[in-house]
Design a protein around this motif. Sequence first.
Motif, mmCIF file in Angstrom:
data_model
loop_
_atom_site.group_PDB
_atom_site.id
_atom_site.type_symbol
_atom_site.label_atom_id
_atom_site.label_comp_id
_atom_site.label_asym_id
_atom_site.label_seq_id
_atom_site.Cartn_x
_atom_site.Cartn_y
_atom_site.Cartn_z
ATOM 1 N N VAL A 127 4.551 10.210 39.769
ATOM 2 C CA VAL A 127 5.807 9.837 40.101
ATOM 3 C C VAL A 127 6.394 10.389 41.499
ATOM 4 N N ASP A 128 5.813 11.392 41.874
ATOM 5 C CA ASP A 128 6.067 11.876 43.509
ATOM 6 C C ASP A 128 5.475 11.234 44.454
ATOM 7 N N TRP B 162 9.251 7.652 33.471
ATOM 8 C CA TRP B 162 8.644 6.962 34.698
ATOM 9 C C TRP B 162 7.237 6.494 34.180
ATOM 10 N N LYS C 267 5.150 7.958 46.539
ATOM 11 C CA LYS C 267 5.737 6.915 46.813
ATOM 12 C C LYS C 267 4.885 5.503 47.061
ATOM 13 N N HIS D 210 7.335 5.725 40.509
ATOM 14 C CA HIS D 210 8.503 6.331 41.138
ATOM 15 C C HIS D 210 9.811 5.191 40.805
#
Length: 690
Positions: free
Chosen positions: A561-562, A534, A564, A569
């Motif tokens: 990455v969590d 990612w 949004k 992501h």
Amino acid sequence: MTCAKKTATKKAVTPKSPKKPQHIGLVKNDPWLEPYETAIRGRHDHAEWMINELTNGGKKTLSDFASGYLYFGLHRDAKGGWVFREWAPNATEIYLIGDFNGWKEQKKYACKRIKGTGNWELKLPATAMKHGDLYKLKVKWEGGEGERIPAWVRRVVQDEETKIFSAQVWAPAAEYKWKKKSFKAKKDPLFIYECHIGMGQDEEKVGTYAEFKEKVLPRVIKGGYNCIQIMAIQEHPYYGSFGYHVSNFFASSSRFGTPEELKDLIDTAHQKGIAVIMDLVHSHAVKNEVEGLGNFCGDPNQYFYPGDRREHNQWDSLCFDYGKGEVMHFLLSNCKYWLDEFHFDGFRFDGVTSMLYYNHGLGVDFGGYGDYFNGGQDDNAICYLALANKLIHEVNKNAITIAEEMSGMPGLAAKFDDGGLGFDYRLAMGIPDYWIKMIKEKRDEDWGVFDIFWKMTDRRSDEKTISYAESHDQALVGDKTIIFRLIDSDMYWHFKKGDENDVATRGIALHKMIRLVTASTINGGYLNFMGNEWGHPEWIDFPREGNGWSYKYARRQWNLVDDKELCYHWLGDFDAKMLEVLKLEKSFNKTPVQEIWHNDGDQVIAFSRGELIFVFNFNPTKSFTDYGFLVPTGAYSVVLNTDNPDFGGFGSCDDTVTHITTYDQMYVEEHKEWLKLYIPARSAMVLKKN
């Protein structure tokens, strides 16, 4: 009537010329190796001879031989007491010192040399020590003495205040009970998630086996990987060595938790269908004398080569003497130990190139086959690697072995019976080097698609490989990951959705395309380092004096990455979808990569694997309408598109449309028709035949 006696007339017999020996399998598969067949056979015969020696002419197995960990080290005996054994041929006295005797030499804890051997033994009652006690050896030799940690020790801990390492008595009341007692790895294809337990968490600290099981393993499963490759398992004094300067080969690193917690992690992974392999470091050892094997009992060459070959001057480490029987016993037993005791599914052997050559492969171009058979090869190490592979697959026929080897020596991942060394896979180390060179040295307009295709598929037909776009090496301080090379400092300012500039947009597009073309052309497996899928920003920098012993960069920032609202992501979602799509083709590795079309002027290439068609347009500015390819007649659906907005693309195509091939009388007998597509600039798509 008189009858004449009939006499037999003998015909002259022309002597037959001696039958030419059949070529060994490695040469059969590659006739260019014929001039070196004598050397290949010599290596094979050497390994066969060694197997015969170690198995007493076949009266026992290699597995029987490689059981030293059941004999040496500290164990409970049948009566509940203790027995300790150590190989120390140069020692004159050995004492156990520790919490149980005030760290003083005592006659009760004095080992005795086993007559006629270099082995020492000590038997003690159950009350002599207890689980959790710290201890070391006090070893004496002619002209010196020193404290040492046993070579076969299974548990080593470091004092948080003094930073001193000690062996620890490890005998918990109850043994770990495996929930998944047998497991078979899925290998078609093998999708490997390379990871490091300590830096696997978001917090600025050393992570644990338990935290990894709880927080990272679910991400691996969700991402579609079916194997984790764990680094830095064997105990190492310096955390910043990334686990490659090993001191205690049978001890799982206590930084991350207990042996039982490591077993629980592996057990849980197996229950979820995930294979677990470890980075095995048998290519060298740390120089440390108290913690390691550097001068175990006054003999600096007990485990290591003498003279100039003892030290690896580029790695500041020591090189094992693979020609010594006791060293062979130690290392082969180490292989079996991790399989048997921890249920690992195999190994990625570190630094194989260094083992194969007297010069460690340094400063050599390896431009022709002669470079692999010129007398500069360490036959002892080659023999060891062949035996290690034989042993590992004897202990677990489904085990996975991977060689980290960059010289390209033929036969490394070929079958032992064919004259190879028996690895299941070799790392395709030229691929990440290729991507770095492309990104650094060439403009996008100059990327040749046929060259890309050739580099992705240039490999020996009889050896399977693990392909990867980048690994942990590219993430270290002093180097750059692919995403950082593509976007650099703009990641800090233009990686929020809606704020992307041209640099970020280009980087996002190429990051996906590079991964897709690498993963889709594999002939064995695909590897990714934790977080790179990612686009983890920045680098890896372990705590050291130069950074104030900070953990800031020795972690993975999963929070990115969590989120949004950020672009990360998109890359993570694409990676998961990519692996899902590749799994659509059953027996992926047995399905050949077949080129359909390439045009370097357009920068477009297409190839197929079974019912999957992969189309790449690396052109940075030109999109193409009704671009045609000859494919098997039928209807095709788009199953993956890098330009999809869900993955940070522009959404220039309607991926819900079914593409029907167009008839062309010229290709009726070939059962092919034209598949015409709209291909946006700097994008790739995968189509599947309905």
